[in-house]
Design a protein around this motif. Structure first.
Motif, PDB file in Angstrom:
ATOM      1  N   UNK A  82       0.907  -1.251  -0.038  1.00  0.00           N
ATOM      2  CA  UNK A  82      -0.182   0.107   0.059  1.00  0.00           C
ATOM      3  C   UNK A  82       0.787   1.046  -0.105  1.00  0.00           C
ATOM      4  N   UNK A  83       1.875   1.141   0.848  1.00  0.00           N
ATOM      5  CA  UNK A  83       2.792   2.374   1.110  1.00  0.00           C
ATOM      6  C   UNK A  83       3.568   2.569  -0.711  1.00  0.00           C
ATOM      7  N   UNK A  88       3.743   5.690  -5.743  1.00  0.00           N
ATOM      8  CA  UNK A  88       3.605   5.782  -7.154  1.00  0.00           C
ATOM      9  C   UNK A  88       2.384   6.802  -7.579  1.00  0.00           C
ATOM     10  N   UNK A  89       1.439   6.812  -6.839  1.00  0.00           N
ATOM     11  CA  UNK A  89       0.208   7.438  -7.018  1.00  0.00           C
ATOM     12  C   UNK A  89       0.742   8.994  -6.922  1.00  0.00           C
ATOM     13  N   UNK A  95       2.786  14.645 -12.294  1.00  0.00           N
ATOM     14  CA  UNK A  95       2.702  14.714 -14.036  1.00  0.00           C
ATOM     15  C   UNK A  95       1.378  15.257 -14.399  1.00  0.00           C
ATOM     16  N   UNK A  96       0.716  15.482 -13.654  1.00  0.00           N
ATOM     17  CA  UNK A  96      -0.881  15.734 -13.973  1.00  0.00           C
ATOM     18  C   UNK A  96      -0.636  17.367 -14.403  1.00  0.00           C
ATOM     19  N   UNK A  97      -1.037  17.910 -15.708  1.00  0.00           N
ATOM     20  CA  UNK A  97      -0.810  19.264 -15.918  1.00  0.00           C
ATOM     21  C   UNK A  97      -1.805  20.124 -15.187  1.00  0.00           C
TER      22      UNK A  97
END
Length: 104
Positions: A82-83, A88-89, A95-97
């Protein structure tokens, strides 16, 4: 309408394996592996069925210790997985613009 259950989920056939989530699968696999490593074939046989707290209390101390260790190892695997997934999330979220909202 006897035997009819409203909104009943379809039942799995007795021969099909139960559905498990990924963390549940990791937990179960690690628990079984630890208990089997510590107790051998008897451990695999014990983890295959239902083991209630009452039945566990009646088992000898080495068997209870093996189950305690298996539970800790299983939860440790779930926590680490989970960690890693959260890390990663979080990294992907960078990276989301950013898109500004429309003004009125």
């Amino acid at each position: 309408m006897s035997g009819w259950r409203r909104n009943a989920a379809p039942r799995a056939s007795p021969s099909s394996p139960p559905a498990r989530s990924a963390p549940g699968s990791v937990y179960t696999d690690r628990l079984t592996a630890t208990v089997t490593d510590r107790l051998g074939a008897d451990g695999a046989r014990l983890t295959g069925g239902e083991l209630t707290p009452e039945l566990l209390r009646d088992l000898p101390e080495p068997v209870r210790h093996a189950f305690r260790t298996g539970v800790v190892d299983g939860l440790h695997g779930v926590a680490l997985g989970t960690a890693a997934l959260c890390a990663v999330a979080f990294a992907v979220s960078w990276l989301v613009r950013e898109v500004p909202l429309r003004g009125r």
